[in-house]
Design an enzyme around this catalytic site. Structure first.
Site, PDB file in Angstrom:
ATOM      1  N   ASP A   1      -1.285  -5.100  -4.268  1.00  0.00           N
ATOM      2  CA  ASP A   1      -1.339  -6.280  -5.149  1.00  0.00           C
ATOM      3  C   ASP A   1      -2.310  -7.332  -4.628  1.00  0.00           C
ATOM      4  OD1 ASP A   1       2.188  -5.886  -5.448  1.00  0.00           O
ATOM      5  OD2 ASP A   1       0.751  -5.602  -7.076  1.00  0.00           O
TER       6      ASP A   1
ATOM      7  N   ASP B   1      -4.539  -1.005  -6.822  1.00  0.00           N
ATOM      8  CA  ASP B   1      -3.499  -1.209  -7.831  1.00  0.00           C
ATOM      9  C   ASP B   1      -4.165  -0.918  -9.168  1.00  0.00           C
ATOM     10  OD1 ASP B   1      -0.920  -3.711  -8.474  1.00  0.00           O
ATOM     11  OD2 ASP B   1      -1.553  -1.935  -9.602  1.00  0.00           O
TER      12      ASP B   1
ATOM     13  N   THR C   1       1.492  -4.615 -14.934  1.00  0.00           N
ATOM     14  CA  THR C   1       1.837  -3.531 -15.871  1.00  0.00           C
ATOM     15  C   THR C   1       2.717  -4.033 -17.007  1.00  0.00           C
ATOM     16  OG1 THR C   1       1.666  -1.879 -14.104  1.00  0.00           O
ATOM     17  CG2 THR C   1       2.958  -1.256 -16.026  1.00  0.00           C
TER      18      THR C   1
ATOM     19  N   ILE D   1      -3.198  -0.764 -12.322  1.00  0.00           N
ATOM     20  CA  ILE D   1      -2.965  -1.816 -13.328  1.00  0.00           C
ATOM     21  C   ILE D   1      -2.031  -2.832 -12.673  1.00  0.00           C
ATOM     22  CG2 ILE D   1      -2.098  -2.465 -15.602  1.00  0.00           C
ATOM     23  CD1 ILE D   1      -2.686   0.299 -16.625  1.00  0.00           C
ATOM     24  N   ASP D   2      -2.589  -3.969 -12.288  1.00  0.00           N
ATOM     25  CA  ASP D   2      -1.730  -5.028 -11.743  1.00  0.00           C
ATOM     26  C   ASP D   2      -1.351  -5.922 -12.921  1.00  0.00           C
ATOM     27  OD1 ASP D   2      -0.412  -6.349  -9.660  1.00  0.00           O
ATOM     28  OD2 ASP D   2      -1.902  -7.923  -9.759  1.00  0.00           O
TER      29      ASP D   2
ATOM     30  N   GLU E   1      -1.011   2.418  -5.445  1.00  0.00           N
ATOM     31  CA  GLU E   1       0.371   2.063  -5.795  1.00  0.00           C
ATOM     32  C   GLU E   1       1.161   3.278  -6.267  1.00  0.00           C
ATOM     33  OE1 GLU E   1       0.873  -0.975  -8.826  1.00  0.00           O
ATOM     34  OE2 GLU E   1       3.040  -0.948  -8.553  1.00  0.00           O
TER      35      GLU E   1
END
Ligand code: LIP
Length: 276
Positions: free
Chosen positions: A221, A92, A97, A94-95, A72
């Site tokens: 994601d 990703d 955030t 940190i999905d 990402e």
């Protein structure tokens, strides 16, 4: 042809790196971090997002130098997002955030390995609640080592839907969110919002929710969530019906095909541009 031993080696390596990255997230969520914005004032990125992505990519590159990467934050800094047939890690870091920034305990690391443009490994790890969702092609889906399966819900009037407002202020997209709330809420058991596409998909895979859709998400994601759901017996398709186009920024997943078809018949559609 990728052998089972290779898949196991890829899985063991990325799992070890994901656990280390989880430690970092647990530390930083307590300490608090510097927050920047991307496309708008609610599309957030932190130094931890970037640190986790670097940790995963560097670790995987060292072990598998021929592999490709779609992350990402590297895409956000200008790298082209292209899924070829080569082994490609889709990350990703940190999905969720926004959740991470607020210490709302529903954020995760989402990482998938694609070979021949199809997912063969998926890991979704929420380090705050110690929820580790894993899947390998043809070997089922697991939560903390226990096998998981989608629900059997086949009609909307019995379904719990994961539904996001998203992190976009784009007027047309916001209008579509409101329109779909109006269309769907009277038809469903209820809606829930976790603020993380990957964790929404994990809820469907474990049978805790029965469907999830979103317009505006990205391949990173949903990469791990896709294989988690299909290995748990569910379906992942385009929200208007037909096969998932992973770069279209649109997704619909459900416990059963019948339920997915009901959604395709009533959703107000939206086509985010640009594609991934
Ligand atoms: C988030 C997605 C979520 C979406 C948010 C955001 P991020 O990803 O997982 O489904 O509604 O707008 O895009 O930005 O936290 O990695």
């Amino acid at each position: 042809m990728t052998s089972a031993e290779n898949i196991d080696a890829y899985f063991d390596c990325v799992l070890g790196l994901t656990k280390i990255a989880g430690e970092l997230i647990r530390e930083k969520v307590k300490a608090g971090v510097k927050v920047n914005t991307k496309d708008c004032d609610i599309d957030l990125v932190t130094e931890t997002d970037q640190e986790v992505e670097k940790l995963l990519i560097n670790g995987l590159k060292t072990n598998f130098p021929s592999h490709k990467f779609i992350g990402e934050e590297t895409v956000a800094s200008g790298q082209k997002c292209e899924l070829s047939n080569s082994p490609t890690w889709v990350i990703d870091p940190i999905d969720g955030t926004m959740n991470f920034v607020h210490a709302f305990p529903h954020c995760c690391i989402s990482v998938a390995l694609f070979i021949d443009a199809a997912p063969v490994i998926g890991i979704i790890y929420n380090p705050t609640l110690e929820q580790l969702f894993t899947a390998k092609k043809g070997q089922g889906a697991y939560l903390n080592g226990e096998k998981i399966h989608v629900s059997k819900v086949a009609t909307m009037n019995k379904a719990l839907l994961m539904m996001e407002n998203g992190t976009s202020r784009e007027p047309e997209r916001v209008k579509t969110v409101f329109a779909n709330h109006q269309i769907l809420i009277p038809k469903l058991h209820g809606t829930r919002t976790l603020g993380s596409a990957a964790l929404n998909m994990a809820m469907v895979a474990m049978g805790a929710a029965d469907a999830y859709f979103e317009f505006g998400i990205h391949i990173w994601d949903i990469g791990a969530g896709e294989i988690l759901i299909t290995e748990a017996g569910g379906v992942v398709i385009d929200p208007v019906g037909g096969p998932l186009d992973r770069c279209s920024r649109r997704v619909l997943c459900a416990s059963t095909n019948d339920l997915a078809v009901e959604f395709t018949k009533c959703l107000q559609q939206y086509y985010p541009m640009p594609r991934d």
